[in-house]
Design a protein around this motif. Structure first.
Motif, PDB file in Angstrom:
ATOM      1  N   UNK A  32      -2.491 -16.163  -2.076  1.00 42.05           N
ATOM      2  CA  UNK A  32      -1.909 -17.304  -2.784  1.00 42.05           C
ATOM      3  C   UNK A  32      -0.491 -17.633  -2.354  1.00 42.05           C
ATOM      4  N   UNK A  33       0.132 -16.649  -1.683  1.00 38.55           N
ATOM      5  CA  UNK A  33       1.398 -16.981  -1.039  1.00 38.55           C
ATOM      6  C   UNK A  33       2.689 -16.671  -1.785  1.00 38.55           C
ATOM      7  N   UNK A  34       2.636 -16.229  -3.022  1.00 37.00           N
ATOM      8  CA  UNK A  34       3.882 -16.029  -3.746  1.00 37.00           C
ATOM      9  C   UNK A  34       3.878 -14.671  -4.455  1.00 37.00           C
ATOM     10  N   UNK A  35       5.026 -13.973  -4.399  1.00 37.65           N
ATOM     11  CA  UNK A  35       5.123 -12.749  -5.183  1.00 37.65           C
ATOM     12  C   UNK A  35       5.747 -13.099  -6.523  1.00 37.65           C
ATOM     13  N   UNK A  36       4.925 -13.130  -7.546  1.00 39.16           N
ATOM     14  CA  UNK A  36       5.454 -13.408  -8.883  1.00 39.16           C
ATOM     15  C   UNK A  36       4.752 -12.540  -9.915  1.00 39.16           C
ATOM     16  N   UNK A  62       3.734  -0.364 -11.602  1.00 39.96           N
ATOM     17  CA  UNK A  62       5.190  -0.257 -11.760  1.00 39.96           C
ATOM     18  C   UNK A  62       5.803   0.317 -10.491  1.00 39.96           C
ATOM     19  N   UNK A  63       5.047   1.207  -9.809  1.00 36.56           N
ATOM     20  CA  UNK A  63       5.501   1.702  -8.515  1.00 36.56           C
ATOM     21  C   UNK A  63       5.582   0.575  -7.498  1.00 36.56           C
ATOM     22  N   UNK A  64       4.570  -0.270  -7.537  1.00 36.20           N
ATOM     23  CA  UNK A  64       4.499  -1.392  -6.598  1.00 36.20           C
ATOM     24  C   UNK A  64       5.662  -2.375  -6.815  1.00 36.20           C
ATOM     25  N   UNK A  65       5.944  -2.647  -8.069  1.00 41.02           N
ATOM     26  CA  UNK A  65       7.065  -3.541  -8.391  1.00 41.02           C
ATOM     27  C   UNK A  65       8.370  -2.993  -7.821  1.00 41.02           C
ATOM     28  N   UNK A  66       8.511  -1.674  -7.958  1.00 44.34           N
ATOM     29  CA  UNK A  66       9.710  -1.011  -7.454  1.00 44.34           C
ATOM     30  C   UNK A  66       9.817  -1.171  -5.940  1.00 44.34           C
ATOM     31  N   UNK A  67       8.660  -0.909  -5.274  1.00 45.13           N
ATOM     32  CA  UNK A  67       8.617  -1.040  -3.819  1.00 45.13           C
ATOM     33  C   UNK A  67       9.050  -2.434  -3.389  1.00 45.13           C
ATOM     34  N   UNK A  71      12.462  -2.785  -1.227  1.00 44.43           N
ATOM     35  CA  UNK A  71      12.304  -3.230   0.158  1.00 44.43           C
ATOM     36  C   UNK A  71      12.475  -4.731   0.319  1.00 44.43           C
ATOM     37  N   UNK A  72      12.830  -5.370  -0.780  1.00 46.59           N
ATOM     38  CA  UNK A  72      13.058  -6.825  -0.766  1.00 46.59           C
ATOM     39  C   UNK A  72      11.908  -7.568  -0.098  1.00 46.59           C
ATOM     40  N   UNK A  73      10.687  -7.201  -0.496  1.00 45.67           N
ATOM     41  CA  UNK A  73       9.506  -7.833   0.106  1.00 45.67           C
ATOM     42  C   UNK A  73       9.385  -9.285  -0.347  1.00 45.67           C
ATOM     43  N   UNK A  74       9.058 -10.142   0.617  1.00 44.49           N
ATOM     44  CA  UNK A  74       8.923 -11.561   0.301  1.00 44.49           C
ATOM     45  C   UNK A  74       7.492 -12.046   0.510  1.00 44.49           C
ATOM     46  N   UNK A  80       0.086  -5.779   0.029  1.00 46.63           N
ATOM     47  CA  UNK A  80      -1.204  -5.121   0.223  1.00 46.63           C
ATOM     48  C   UNK A  80      -1.023  -3.700   0.757  1.00 46.63           C
ATOM     49  N   UNK A  81      -0.183  -3.566   1.805  1.00 43.31           N
ATOM     50  CA  UNK A  81       0.039  -2.245   2.380  1.00 43.31           C
ATOM     51  C   UNK A  81       0.669  -1.305   1.346  1.00 43.31           C
ATOM     52  N   UNK A  82       1.618  -1.863   0.607  1.00 39.50           N
ATOM     53  CA  UNK A  82       2.283  -1.066  -0.430  1.00 39.50           C
ATOM     54  C   UNK A  82       1.287  -0.562  -1.466  1.00 39.50           C
ATOM     55  N   UNK A  83       0.353  -1.434  -1.836  1.00 46.33           N
ATOM     56  CA  UNK A  83      -0.645  -1.066  -2.838  1.00 46.33           C
ATOM     57  C   UNK A  83      -1.513   0.080  -2.315  1.00 46.33           C
ATOM     58  N   UNK A  84      -1.929  -0.051  -1.049  1.00 48.82           N
ATOM     59  CA  UNK A  84      -2.714   1.007  -0.412  1.00 48.82           C
ATOM     60  C   UNK A  84      -1.935   2.318  -0.440  1.00 48.82           C
TER      61      UNK A  84
END
Lengths: 307, 450
Positions: A32-36, A62-67, A71-74, A80-84
């Motif tokens: 969908x294109x947006x991290x929200x 909550x771990x993923x949100x932290x990541x 890492x200032x992911x945009x 996806x990789x972080x979730x894995x």
């Protein structure tokens, strides 16, 4: 169905439904294109529908949100990789392989609730070690369910392993005792003991199981060397209760997760490892005799996210 | 984490009781908790969402302003919605106008088809129909043997195909066999299969087309997780089911699958399996299950169970004793025996409101047997007058029953407490006390001696 496939291929085949369900959702969400906030919520719901459980799902999220923050992911693609990685971090354990040591014999006790697939798993397990050249003996410890002994004998024939049995209704501990004696005296490398299916909340049946373990331990020091809990992958959060109570009763050394070839996502594994730190050692991915595989966290997660 | 839904909701609604007025905000909080609790109970996510929405709309609407407290109001709405979602009680089998009635049992591997087939056959036999069990599971090793052994145990004929190993042919042949044996119902035990296994699903469809069963029953494991929805939907869409039997309800599974399956198929859950014994198949009562889920206990089931299990005369005699304050250890023993007749204790306690927390490890039928053994080791005089029992006698009793002195002491203490409570219970206003079960149970160590 019978063509030869590599382990990875078979795992993927077995998990294809898991993967499809997971990926369609994941692709749609990530695409969908947006991290929200909505993205995180949808990912959490995706995990919940995979039976991961509310608790573990929110922990992963909550771990993923932290990541994402650190890492200032945009790009949602990076998520996806972080979730894995997050899931891998939970399910990756030190001790998830089932190794048969030289104990003359090495004893595996197989336990679980009714219908989880104990007998089938034993048949596959016996065949696996037989193929590896081990001398394997099977003990028909389920003396309760009608025709359970006959079922096990058929698997014994298929795998070429003898089955020690008593009559239906006999004391399971007595069967185990006999089986151990013949395994000891006839130089077997491995003895696999079937037990009757029992709900983890039945006190008397859990006591019976403890007794079986005591008999094993009395006859061979350190036995049983493996206590495998057979879990049906279609089970929901109750699997955690099963793992917990069986573990309290006899101490589980590993889990065999069966029926992963259906549409059940098997996410309960993540939950169990997270909550109870019990390793998953084997997975059942079909009805063929060689459809029992070692649990490989990387492959498991890869197959889960394979596009 | 391991709390059951009942206790979880108890906490939530306690929180709600603290509020004077119910507004959108505190409903929100409660509903979030209900959502989590339902998800932990393995109700499918989409089903939960639908449920929450229904409750929310009703809660914020006009219903809130009734005479009940806001907390009670939400409990009521959740309960009512739960009952309505679970559907109506429907324990009927659609019997054919012209026998035989054909019932087809389908489901995943390990869901309990074979055991349930036999339980259903026994139930029908008791109701005056002679059923025929048909072993159409040719895939699982020894499945046919299992059905034959169980059929023999309860005296019901089993058709094993007579040399045929093709399920469709077995089913067709069974119709003639039933005629021959004058069986009015045919219960077909099919092999367990995955709903995504085209080949095996087609096999079921062919069987259904050929023999036109009057009931196709889906057998589902009460412990099933989120996937219950997919499984049930595919079975229903491809094959068409007429009802559901939920198995393994005697465990601690929260049974959210019941809600999920009902909501995707719209078909009634007809029976529930509550144990490994052949007679442990019960009717499904949505209101009772909903009440149990919500922590109100399953008093109705308990009463029904007590009515069928207790010896009525013994009960009447007991009531007299209680009123007359002549309750002795002898009567106590009698009562324990009656309690045992009810069945596994954990199952019974699960039905008592507030006793949910007690079920599980602590309740042990064996202790009941020990207690009876202790009383059995007393002399007649001691049983009638417990005050006689001094240190020496206690030692003798302990030795005689293979127990320890402290166990004898515990029993005596419990007996005295129970006697006292009985006196109170026999006074008017008993039902009022019954509404405070925690008191009745004496924190788990009062009413029942364990």
């Amino acid at each position: 169905m019978n063509e030869k496939r590599g382990v990875f291929e078979r795992l993927k085949f077995g998990l294809s439904k898991t993967r499809t369900g997971f990926i369609t959702g994941l692709t749609r969400i990530i695409g969908r294109g947006k991290i929200d906030e909505e993205l995180f919520e949808e990912l959490e719901e995706l995990l919940i529908t995979a039976d991961v459980g509310v608790h573990s799902a929110s922990k992963i999220l909550s771990g993923l949100r932290e990541d994402v923050k650190i890492n200032k992911l945009k790009e949602p693609g990076d998520v996806e990789q972080c979730l894995k990685d997050r899931i891998l971090k939970i399910i990756k354990q030190d001790n998830y392989s089932l190794s048969i040591k030289d104990y003359n014999p090495f004893v595996i006790m197989v336990i679980g609730v009714n219908g989880s697939g104990k007998t089938t798993t034993i048949g596959k397990l016996a065949s696996k070690y037989r193929r590896e050249g081990k001398k394997v003996l099977i003990a028909a410890g389920d003396t309760f369910r009608a025709a359970a002994i006959e079922q096990l004998e058929i698997w014994g024939n298929r795998s070429g392993c003898p089955v020690i049995k008593h009559q239906s209704g006999a004391d399971p501990s007595a069967v185990i005792y006999d089986a151990i004696q013949s395994a000891k005296h006839r130089g077997y490398d491995l003895m696999i003991a079937d037990t009757a299916g029992r709900l983890h909340t039945k006190v008397n049946l859990m006591e019976e199981m403890k007794k079986i373990k005591r008999v094993m331990n009395r006859e061979i020091s350190g036995a049983p060397h493996e206590i495998l809990l057979v879990l049906d992958a279609t089970t929901g959060q109750n699997a955690i209760s099963q793992a917990k109570l069986f573990n309290e009763a006899v101490g589980i050394t590993g889990i065999a997760l069966t029926k992963l070839d259906g549409t059940a996502k098997g996410g309960v594994v993540i939950s169990i490892i997270d909550e109870l730190k019990i390793p998953v050692k084997l997975i059942g991915i079909g009805e063929e005799i060689d459809d029992l595989k070692e649990f490989e966290p990387e492959e498991f997660v890869e197959a889960l996210f394979e596009r | 984490m391991f709390e059951n839904l009942s206790s979880k909701l108890e906490v939530i609604f306690k929180k709600l009781r603290g509020y004077g007025v119910l507004n959108e905000n505190n409903i929100k909080e409660a509903l979030r908790e209900v959502r989590i609790a339902f998800l932990e109970a393995d109700v499918n996510l989409n089903v939960v969402k639908e449920f929450i929405e229904r409750v929310r709309i009703r809660a914020i609407g006009q219903d809130v302003l009734s005479s009940l407290t806001p907390g009670q109001q939400v409990v009521k709405i959740v309960h009512e919605e739960l009952v309505s979602m679970l559907g109506e009680t429907d324990d009927r089998i659609a019997f054919a106008a012209k026998p035989p009635t054909i019932i087809m049992m389908v489901g995943l591997q390990g869901s309990g088809k074979t055991t349930t087939s036999v339980k259903l056959a026994r139930k029908l036999l008791k109701e005056g129909h002679l059923p025929l069990l048909v072993a159409a599971d040719v895939y699982r090793p020894a499945a046919v043997d299992q059905l034959k052994v169980l059929g023999k145990e309860i005296g019901i004929p089993v058709f094993d195909g007579d040399g045929t190993t093709v399920p469709l042919e077995i089913c067709k042949k069974s119709l003639h066999y039933a005629l021959e044996k004058e069986c009015q119902t045919i219960i077909i035990d099919t092999a367990g299969r995955l709903h995504i296994d085209d080949e095996l699903m087609n096999e079921l469809i062919h069987i259904k087309d050929a023999i036109k069963p009057h009931e196709v029953l889906l057998i589902a494991d009460a412990m099933t997780g989120q996937d219950a929805v997919t499984m049930a939907r595919v079975f229903h869409e491809r094959l068409g089911i007429d009802g559901v039997i939920l198995t393994k309800m005697d465990g601690d599974a929260r049974g959210g699958a019941a809600l999920s399956i009902r909501s995707v198929t719209g078909k009634a859950i007809k029976f529930i399996g509550v144990g490994e014994k052949i007679d442990q198949l019960e009717n499904f009562y949505p209101d009772r299950i909903a009440s149990r889920i919500l922590g109100m206990g399953d008093i109705l089931s308990l009463i029904e169970k007590a009515q069928t299990s207790f010896d009525e005369n013994a009960l009447k005699k007991m009531q007299k004793k209680i009123k007359g304050d002549s309750f002795t250890l002898k009567d106590f023993r009698e009562q324990l025996i009656q309690i045992r007749k009810l069945g596994p204790l954990d199952q019974i306690l699960g039905m008592i409101p507030g006793a949910g927390k007690l079920t599980g490890k602590e309740i042990n039928g064996k202790e009941l047997i020990r207690t009876v053994a202790i009383i059995d080791s007393m002399t007649e005089k001691e049983r009638i007058n417990h005050a006689l029992i001094n240190g020496n006698r206690k030692r003798r009793i302990a030795k005689g029953s293979g127990t320890e002195v402290w166990e004898v002491n515990t029993l005596l203490k419990q007996f005295v407490r129970m006697k006292k409570m009985m006196k109170q219970l026999s006074k008017p206003g008993f039902m009022k006390r019954f509404e405070a079960p925690a008191q009745l149970m004496g924190g788990g160590r009062g009413f029942f001696p364990f």
